[in-house]
Design an enzyme around this catalytic site. Structure first.
Site, PDB file in Angstrom:
ATOM      1  N   ASN A  28      -9.204  21.900  15.515  1.00  0.00           N
ATOM      2  CA  ASN A  28      -9.452  20.453  15.601  1.00  0.00           C
ATOM      3  C   ASN A  28      -8.174  19.636  15.716  1.00  0.00           C
ATOM      4  OD1 ASN A  28      -9.390  21.411  12.684  1.00  0.00           O
ATOM      5  ND2 ASN A  28      -8.957  19.233  12.423  1.00  0.00           N
ATOM      6  N   TYR A 186       5.989  29.205   2.133  1.00  0.00           N
ATOM      7  CA  TYR A 186       5.599  29.090   3.542  1.00  0.00           C
ATOM      8  C   TYR A 186       6.337  30.144   4.379  1.00  0.00           C
ATOM      9  CZ  TYR A 186       4.843  26.924   8.137  1.00  0.00           C
ATOM     10  OH  TYR A 186       4.488  26.673   9.449  1.00  0.00           O
TER      11      TYR A 186
END
Ligand SMILES: NC(=O)c1ccc[n+]([C@@H]2O[C@H](COP(=O)([O-])OP(=O)(O)OC[C@H]3O[C@@H](n4cnc5c(N)ncnc54)[C@H](OP(=O)(O)O)[C@@H]3O)[C@@H](O)[C@H]2O)c1
Length: 321
Positions: A28, A186
């Site tokens: 999206n 991360y």
């Protein structure tokens, strides 16, 4: 320093992929949305695997008139039950899978770890463990679709610098017993993705499924936007200043698209593909390449890769086939 903004070549961009079925996670927004758009433009059918299906439906309005098609399905990679539900729903609806882009990812904010529903540190839980379970559950479908492609989106952050190479900590991958930093978490999560692509390529050799990891570039996406008003303000201020170094989302989708569509990519199964980045502290890597050698030896260690995967089966509740 020259900036190379590679785009898939004309022949690859003109390939008719009508009838082929792809899954793109995080479809999206940002890189995932532009990856999806190009696949739909070329006639493909994309299953948009979105944490917020309503955001997927809204984003997909922009494909109106393109020859391909899409189907938005719910997938929250931070909740392994939804991964199982997604895989079951996909297999109930589709009998082929030609390509999969494990694109979704995030970096958490703040100095404390955030955990997924299943107790994984959020960065590694979404980027790696959620995609690991999804992939393993759909592996037979991917094999049946051969020749098929699988791509996982990593980051330049996995590379670190010559004196500080991130690695996965197999004894404490979820930062339960060591000090936490969101950037370390991360970077380690993205090392895990590069290692998984290598392990999967090794395991799937001869099956017709090719596997890749990519760094998308410095995308002007929504990445980092969940950090509260101060972070959003800082990003809004920084964006014009960093524009010449960063990439549009379309540019950032190119490495994934190259891996999914180009005739040459399968000759390099297991490889890491990357656009240029000012963040490569190894200067010779800054121009990137298709494929590019990761400068981080930890991300090429097959012993770690196999141990990571073995451990992951148990951690997501799967038995190894
Ligand atoms: N932006 C960069 O410069 C950059 C650099 C290197 C690597 N990357 C990597 O590129 C990939 C795409 O990021 P982007 O730049 O396009 O950022 P983005 O615009 O923030 O898109 C990230 C996507 O991941 C989805 N996502 C986050 N958590 C999820 C979860 N629990 N389950 C399912 N989907 C989830 C987001 O859904 P929601 O919209 O619902 O949050 C969104 O669709 C990520 O893997 C990122 O780590 C980005």
């Amino acid at each position: 320093m020259p900036r190379i903004k590679r785009h898939i070549d004309e022949k690859t961009a003109a390939k008719d992929i009508n009838g082929k079925v792809y899954i793109v996670t995080g479809a999206n927004s940002g890189v995932g949305l532009e990856t999806t758009r190009q696949l739909v433009k070329q006639g493909g059918h994309v299953v948009m695997a979105c944490r917020r299906p309503e955001a997927g439906e809204e984003a997909a309005q922009s494909f109106a008139g393109e020859p391909g098609s899409y189907d938005v399905m719910q997938l929250d990679l931070s909740d392994l039950q939804t991964v199982r539900d997604f895989a079951a729903a996909f297999q109930g609806k589709y009998d082929r899978l030609d390509g999969m882009a494990c694109n979704a990812g995030l970096m958490t904010h703040g100095s404390e770890p955030v955990y997924t529903k299943d107790g994984f540190e959020m960065s590694v839980g979404v980027s790696y463990f959620g995609h690991f379970l999804l992939t393993e559950l759909l592996l037979d479908t991917l094999k049946q679709g051969e020749p098929s492609r699988w791509v996982i989106v990593s980051s330049v952050m996995h590379a670190g610098g010559p004196r500080n190479r991130p690695n996965v900590d197999l004894d404490d991958i979820n930062f339960k017993n060591r000090s936490f930093s969101n950037t370390d978490a991360y970077a380690e999560a993205k090392v895990a993705t590069v290692l998984y692509a290598k392990e999967l390529a090794e395991r799937l050799e001869g099956t017709g499924v090719s596997c890749f990891s990519v760094h998308p570039g410095w995308a002007r996406s929504n990445f980092g936007s969940g950090g509260g008003p101060l972070m959003r303000f800082a990003m809004a201020v920084a964006r014009p200043l960093t524009r010449s170094m960063s990439d549009s989302n379309e540019e950032s989708a190119q490495s994934t698209l190259h891996c999914l569509l180009s005739d040459d990519a399968p000759n390099h199964s297991g490889a890491y593909f990357s656009q240029s980045s000012v963040l490569y502290r190894d200067r010779e890597c800054r121009d990137g390449g298709w494929p590019m050698e990761s400068p981080n030896p930890n991300a090429k260690n097959m012993d770690t890769a196999r141990k990571l995967v073995d451990m992951s089966y148990e951690m997501v509740g799967l038995s190894k086939a």
